[in-house]
Write an enzyme that holds these catalytic residues in place. Sequence first.
Site, PDB file in Angstrom:
ATOM      1  N   GLU A 103       1.244   4.099  -8.685  1.00  0.00           N
ATOM      2  CA  GLU A 103       1.307   4.316  -7.238  1.00  0.00           C
ATOM      3  C   GLU A 103       0.036   4.968  -6.727  1.00  0.00           C
ATOM      4  O   GLU A 103      -0.583   5.780  -7.432  1.00  0.00           O
ATOM      5  CB  GLU A 103       2.488   5.244  -6.908  1.00  0.00           C
ATOM      6  CG  GLU A 103       3.842   4.563  -6.961  1.00  0.00           C
ATOM      7  CD  GLU A 103       4.151   3.784  -5.678  1.00  0.00           C
ATOM      8  OE1 GLU A 103       3.210   3.439  -4.927  1.00  0.00           O
ATOM      9  OE2 GLU A 103       5.331   3.532  -5.424  1.00  0.00           O
ATOM     10  N   ASP A 107       4.919   9.981  -1.308  1.00  0.00           N
ATOM     11  CA  ASP A 107       4.993  10.844  -0.131  1.00  0.00           C
ATOM     12  C   ASP A 107       6.458  11.265   0.068  1.00  0.00           C
ATOM     13  O   ASP A 107       6.934  12.171  -0.610  1.00  0.00           O
ATOM     14  CB  ASP A 107       4.425  10.058   1.055  1.00  0.00           C
ATOM     15  CG  ASP A 107       4.298  10.889   2.315  1.00  0.00           C
ATOM     16  OD1 ASP A 107       4.056  12.096   2.194  1.00  0.00           O
ATOM     17  OD2 ASP A 107       4.427  10.330   3.425  1.00  0.00           O
TER      18      ASP A 107
HETATM   19  P1  IMP Z   1       6.607   6.997   0.906  1.00  0.00           P
HETATM   20  O1  IMP Z   1       6.773   7.877   2.128  1.00  0.00           O
HETATM   21  O2  IMP Z   1       6.586   7.842  -0.351  1.00  0.00           O
HETATM   22  O3  IMP Z   1       7.623   5.911   0.879  1.00  0.00           O
HETATM   23  O4  IMP Z   1       5.166   6.322   1.032  1.00  0.00           O
HETATM   24  C1  IMP Z   1       5.026   5.141   1.731  1.00  0.00           C
HETATM   25  C2  IMP Z   1       3.609   4.634   1.807  1.00  0.00           C
HETATM   26  O5  IMP Z   1       2.989   5.275   2.911  1.00  0.00           O
HETATM   27  C3  IMP Z   1       2.658   4.863   0.650  1.00  0.00           C
HETATM   28  O6  IMP Z   1       2.804   3.927  -0.392  1.00  0.00           O
HETATM   29  C4  IMP Z   1       1.325   4.671   1.356  1.00  0.00           C
HETATM   30  O7  IMP Z   1       1.018   3.286   1.459  1.00  0.00           O
HETATM   31  C5  IMP Z   1       1.600   5.217   2.750  1.00  0.00           C
HETATM   32  N1  IMP Z   1       1.038   6.574   2.907  1.00  0.00           N
HETATM   33  C6  IMP Z   1       1.694   7.748   2.819  1.00  0.00           C
HETATM   34  N2  IMP Z   1       0.843   8.783   3.034  1.00  0.00           N
HETATM   35  C7  IMP Z   1      -0.367   8.237   3.276  1.00  0.00           C
HETATM   36  C8  IMP Z   1      -1.682   8.792   3.557  1.00  0.00           C
HETATM   37  O8  IMP Z   1      -1.919  10.016   3.636  1.00  0.00           O
HETATM   38  N3  IMP Z   1      -2.682   7.879   3.728  1.00  0.00           N
HETATM   39  C9  IMP Z   1      -2.483   6.527   3.649  1.00  0.00           C
HETATM   40  N4  IMP Z   1      -1.297   5.974   3.378  1.00  0.00           N
HETATM   41  C10 IMP Z   1      -0.246   6.819   3.194  1.00  0.00           C
END
Ligand code: IMP
Length: 180
Positions: A103, A107
Amino acid sequence: MDSPNALPPIERVLFTAEEIDARIGEVAARISADFAGRELKLVAVLKGSVFFLTALARRITAPLRVDFLAISHFTNQPGAPGVVRIAKDLDDAIEGEHVLLVEDIVDTGFTTGYLMQNLAGRGPASLGICTLLDRTSRRIAPIPINYSCFEIPDRFVVGWGLDYKQLYRNLDCIAVIRPE
Ligand code: IMP
Ligand code: MG
């Protein structure tokens, strides 16, 4: 072309290319030791994780395969608890294989959680997570991370595959960008 506007709006560099390279070397050494004598498959999510996967794979000494999948979110907002769907599946089965999901960032954990559940259902011999960035302060879904390069603060970052409106994936540092 030489307009200053063409430069990414970097507010602060969190990790330099040298720091990232060194840290990936450490994590790759741990993975190499953990999977010594076994075959490993790295699975990455298009497009963000590809940059990290190629750097990581080159430093791992265990015999490995790579495969890719693509997902689409029903919401465009990162971190929103939207539904995730597989837009392009892996080429090959992972049954009986040692798999690491690679990954770019974990986040809220919704995306990784969905993927882990999906991959676990395919009967791999083992399944783990290796992430470049971890932002535990925003975690909603509990995710057991096996290998993590860096913990980051609650700021939007770009570089090393991470984008803002599909830009800045190619930055060779991890940087916080200025809000517009
Ligand atoms: P999740 O919130 O863990 O499901 O993350 C979802 C997606 O959001 C990640 O795979 C990234 O593609 C995008 N993402 C989350 N935080 C950032 C950031 O700080 N910069 C760029 N993309 C982000
Ligand atoms: Mg993205």
